[in-house]
Design a protein around this motif. Structure first.
Motif, PDB file in Angstrom:
ATOM      1  N   THR A  13       0.827  -1.194   0.000  1.00 23.81           N
ATOM      2  CA  THR A  13       0.000   0.000   0.000  1.00 23.81           C
ATOM      3  C   THR A  13       0.865   1.250   0.000  1.00 23.81           C
ATOM      4  N   ILE A  14       0.487   2.227  -0.787  1.00 26.10           N
ATOM      5  CA  ILE A  14       1.172   3.510  -0.821  1.00 26.10           C
ATOM      6  C   ILE A  14       0.224   4.563  -0.277  1.00 26.10           C
ATOM      7  N   GLY A  15       0.529   5.104   0.874  1.00 27.54           N
ATOM      8  CA  GLY A  15      -0.292   6.136   1.462  1.00 27.54           C
ATOM      9  C   GLY A  15       0.315   7.506   1.213  1.00 27.54           C
ATOM     10  N   ARG A  16      -0.168   8.509   1.971  1.00 24.26           N
ATOM     11  CA  ARG A  16       0.353   9.849   1.802  1.00 24.26           C
ATOM     12  C   ARG A  16       1.827   9.888   2.195  1.00 24.26           C
ATOM     13  N   LEU A  17       2.165   9.144   3.231  1.00 21.56           N
ATOM     14  CA  LEU A  17       3.561   8.985   3.630  1.00 21.56           C
ATOM     15  C   LEU A  17       4.001   7.563   3.307  1.00 21.56           C
ATOM     16  N   PRO A  18       5.167   7.403   2.689  1.00 26.15           N
ATOM     17  CA  PRO A  18       5.622   6.061   2.267  1.00 26.15           C
ATOM     18  C   PRO A  18       6.243   5.278   3.422  1.00 26.15           C
ATOM     19  N   TYR A  19       5.409   4.836   4.347  1.00 32.31           N
ATOM     20  CA  TYR A  19       5.936   4.127   5.514  1.00 32.31           C
ATOM     21  C   TYR A  19       6.565   2.790   5.127  1.00 32.31           C
ATOM     22  N   LEU A  38      18.664   8.096  10.006  1.00 40.65           N
ATOM     23  CA  LEU A  38      18.154   6.880   9.392  1.00 40.65           C
ATOM     24  C   LEU A  38      16.742   7.154   8.898  1.00 40.65           C
ATOM     25  N   ILE A  39      16.482   6.862   7.626  1.00 40.97           N
ATOM     26  CA  ILE A  39      15.146   7.044   7.054  1.00 40.97           C
ATOM     27  C   ILE A  39      14.593   5.680   6.662  1.00 40.97           C
ATOM     28  N   PHE A  40      13.394   5.359   7.150  1.00 41.13           N
ATOM     29  CA  PHE A  40      12.742   4.085   6.839  1.00 41.13           C
ATOM     30  C   PHE A  40      11.595   4.358   5.877  1.00 41.13           C
ATOM     31  N   THR A  41      11.584   3.699   4.746  1.00 38.55           N
ATOM     32  CA  THR A  41      10.540   3.969   3.772  1.00 38.55           C
ATOM     33  C   THR A  41      10.198   2.725   2.972  1.00 38.55           C
ATOM     34  N   GLU A  42       9.060   2.759   2.363  1.00 39.15           N
ATOM     35  CA  GLU A  42       8.633   1.654   1.515  1.00 39.15           C
ATOM     36  C   GLU A  42       9.491   1.616   0.247  1.00 39.15           C
ATOM     37  N   GLY A  43       9.620   0.443  -0.342  1.00 36.18           N
ATOM     38  CA  GLY A  43      10.460   0.280  -1.513  1.00 36.18           C
ATOM     39  C   GLY A  43       9.721   0.503  -2.813  1.00 36.18           C
ATOM     40  N   SER A  44       9.536   1.750  -3.188  1.00 43.17           N
ATOM     41  CA  SER A  44       8.888   2.085  -4.459  1.00 43.17           C
ATOM     42  C   SER A  44       9.536   3.337  -5.028  1.00 43.17           C
ATOM     43  N   ARG A  45       9.344   3.538  -6.323  1.00 38.34           N
ATOM     44  CA  ARG A  45       9.907   4.727  -6.967  1.00 38.34           C
ATOM     45  C   ARG A  45       9.283   5.994  -6.385  1.00 38.34           C
ATOM     46  N   THR A  46       7.984   5.933  -6.082  1.00 34.40           N
ATOM     47  CA  THR A  46       7.293   7.088  -5.501  1.00 34.40           C
ATOM     48  C   THR A  46       7.884   7.444  -4.137  1.00 34.40           C
ATOM     49  N   ALA A  47       8.146   6.413  -3.324  1.00 37.83           N
ATOM     50  CA  ALA A  47       8.701   6.647  -1.995  1.00 37.83           C
ATOM     51  C   ALA A  47      10.075   7.300  -2.080  1.00 37.83           C
ATOM     52  N   ILE A  48      10.926   6.782  -2.957  1.00 34.40           N
ATOM     53  CA  ILE A  48      12.266   7.345  -3.097  1.00 34.40           C
ATOM     54  C   ILE A  48      12.196   8.791  -3.567  1.00 34.40           C
TER      55      ILE A  48
END
Length: 243
Positions: A13-19, A38-48
């Motif tokens: 799921t991609i929300g407003r914040l890429p958790y 340290l930044i934790f984010t989902e692995g997607s092009r949008t998140a990056i």
């Protein structure tokens, strides 16, 4: 801002914040300390892209920039193709886990023999740097009780050490205390750890001390429910269970 680490993992799921999938429930996006982030984010092009935009905004507002040579990106469950694209977009080099943070390896299991040896080597190196100094017995005792025990305590609050490693450290400290270098101790460590009023030197018995430090973690889990670490452990590890 000297160092920055980006940790990526897949999420459906991609929300407003890429958790990151292991951070969404506690709404954790980053951890910062001194000049490390340290930044934790989902692995997607949008998140990056969103992370890059946020970093760029920070640059423009503060005038600070991170050093790319000291920045790394870590992946979990990512394809080789995605990794190469993420590295190209971020400009960071790929790091290897476990990453070290605040001097400690970030691992979820037991402390490996290799990591234990690194700590022993660090203590030995400190002792070697002191050998050339002419110190009194009281001075040697102060170095062992304050400096060396301080290094150990920092690690002991997080890891339960193998007993053979702690015995090795005790031997190193004991020899240094009696000779200022390698040699044979005149009195056993079991006598030196007694309180001073009972004829000892007031040093700590490392195995028991290590267990006490780890037991403190249980106290933190029970009493400090407001911290991020406790909230994460309760949500993702303990869940509906019991300590």
């Amino acid at each position: 801002m000297e160092g920055l680490s980006l940790l990526l993992n897949e999420s459906a799921t991609i929300g407003r914040l890429p958790y990151h999938p292991q951070c969404r429930k506690v709404k954790l996006t980053h951890l910062s300390f001194a000049d490390d982030l340290l930044i934790f984010t989902e692995g997607s092009r949008t998140a990056i892209s969103r992370v890059q935009e946020t970093i760029s905004d920070f640059y423009s507002l503060s005038g600070l920039k991170c050093n790319p040579a000291k920045c790394e990106v870590y992946f979990g469950g990512m394809s080789v193709l995605f990794k190469s694209r993420a590295i190209q977009v971020s400009g960071f080099q790929e790091g290897e886990l476990p990453v070290r943070y605040l001097g400690l390896p970030l691992i979820s299991g037991k402390l490996s023999t290799l990591e234990s040896e690194k700590l022993v080597a660090k203590i030995t190196q400190k002792i070697k740097s002191w050998r050339a100094k002419r110190l009194s017995y009281a001075g040697l005792l102060q170095l062992v009780s304050s400096v060396l025990m301080g290094v150990l305590q920092y690690w002991m609050q997080v890891f339960l050490f193998p007993k053979k490693v702690l015995k090795q450290v005790q031997k190193i400290c004991s020899c240094f205390l009696w000779h200022g270098e390698e040699g044979r101790a005149k009195i056993g460590w079991d006598r030196m750890v007694r309180p001073k009023k009972k004829g000892g030197l007031g040093l700590k018995e490392l195995c028991s001390w290590n267990q006490a430090c780890i037991a403190r973690m249980l106290w933190l889990l029970l009493m400090q429910s407001w911290t991020i670490w406790v909230a994460w452990i309760q949500t993702y590890r303990i869940k509906q269970g019991s300590i």
